[in-house]
Design an enzyme around this catalytic site. Sequence first.
Site, mmCIF file in Angstrom:
data_model
loop_
_atom_site.group_PDB
_atom_site.id
_atom_site.type_symbol
_atom_site.label_atom_id
_atom_site.label_comp_id
_atom_site.label_asym_id
_atom_site.label_seq_id
_atom_site.Cartn_x
_atom_site.Cartn_y
_atom_site.Cartn_z
ATOM 1 N N PHE A 275 0.876 -1.123 -0.009
ATOM 2 C CA PHE A 275 -0.157 -0.129 -0.083
ATOM 3 C C PHE A 275 0.869 1.343 0.007
ATOM 4 O O PHE A 275 0.440 2.319 -0.363
ATOM 5 C CB PHE A 275 -0.804 0.031 1.216
ATOM 6 N N LYS A 276 2.076 1.355 0.295
ATOM 7 C CA LYS A 276 2.971 2.289 0.447
ATOM 8 C C LYS A 276 3.142 2.859 -0.974
ATOM 9 O O LYS A 276 3.508 4.162 -0.964
ATOM 10 C CB LYS A 276 4.230 1.850 1.002
#
Length: 461
Positions: A109-110
């Site tokens: 998700f980063k």
Amino acid sequence: MHYISTRGGIQPIAFKDAVMMGLATDGGLLLPEAYPQVSRQQLEEWRSLSYQELAFHIISGFVDDIPPADLKDLINRSYATFSHPEITPVVKHDGVYILELFHGVTLAFKDVALQFLGNLFEYILAERNEQLNIIGATSGDTGSAAIHGVRGKKGINIFILHPHGKTSPVQALQMTTVTDANVHNIAVSGTFDDCQDIVKALFNDLEFKKKYSLGAVNSINWARVLAQVVYYFYAWLRVTDEDERKVSFSVPTGNFGDIFAGYVAKKMGLPIDKLLLATNENNILTRFVNDGDYSLSDVVSTASPSMDIQLASNFERYLFYLYNQDSARVRGAFTQLKEQGRITFSSEEMARVQADFASASVDQAQTLETIGSFNRETGYILDPHTAVGVRAALDLLPADIARVCLATAHPAKFGEAVEKATSAATPIPPGIAALHGKPTRCDLMDADLEQVKDFFIKHIV
């Protein structure tokens, strides 16, 4: 739109200055002076937008010093690297919605925030004819996503600290196989909190920060949080229609950044019923929400290493609002934490906390059991972090609402844990398979500020 510090020691600054400052010069975290408000009518008008179009509408409310055409271009280029046309698609299995946030270049998700931040940095540096030396700490995913967000970009060097042997093998390879001249990996003999303490000490040395043009990619950088706000709106629009169906989000978190983005979305007017904060055995945030116990303890290594954190950086942003934007109280709280190893709260404050959040701690045995049972029942494979959020949602959130669980990483990044849970090998995406056998570059160091500082100075190019 201007930005202020949680500790009250700076004059309001513009968005681009906030991006470049990272950590506020008074040691606090930056926040907008106010939040754009989104009406129900606007939400309905946004239903047909692509992810990129929605991102522009939300982010532009916080940015008034980048021309709209340039901002659109930055957003479009950032998400052109994603493998799914929806960027963050939502799928439904076993009564829960899975918000897949792992379709970026490092399968975590980063990437949603760091592809955008990398392009922002390059844009601002070119405009100002400046150079930036990024230094960050990672428990696994931030480091690789940050490196891939800025590798090869002009005017940027990046130094990432990670706890040696405490990330997954894939996470380590995603960082150390990037051998671009502007990328430096430092494996610290210690924990993520040791890495984070070193990074914060460097940023709090204002003379050093100014002399060497330090920049932040950790979620202390406001632009990271801002980019993550978008997918809460996107998911809400995908799981609702024009009725008043309730929506809650279950968020696996260790550093409070991802769930704080949900809190921001709620402050903007997104009708979120409950934000469920899910932790592993490193459960300082769950103890805080459920018992008012924000006290430090030792870090435990788990199957969900990106959450193996005790001191949550973004917690300070929430404290600022819990304390009614009283910067003196925020400063006092962190003095108390430093001197006593804990922060205490009144019963009135805890009532407000429990109105904002629910929380559950999911241990390793429960995590592995959830991966296995969910796979048997649905055929879907959860990574260990996502499994923490799914287990918390199934245990605590009512089944008659839309339960959205944030899937923060691709299961192949944690293949050993997944195979243990499912008794089957995890399918390996080509991008991960290609990492094995590549040359690597990494420097092992003690958790020593001066040692890291000396390395940093010697390797600026």
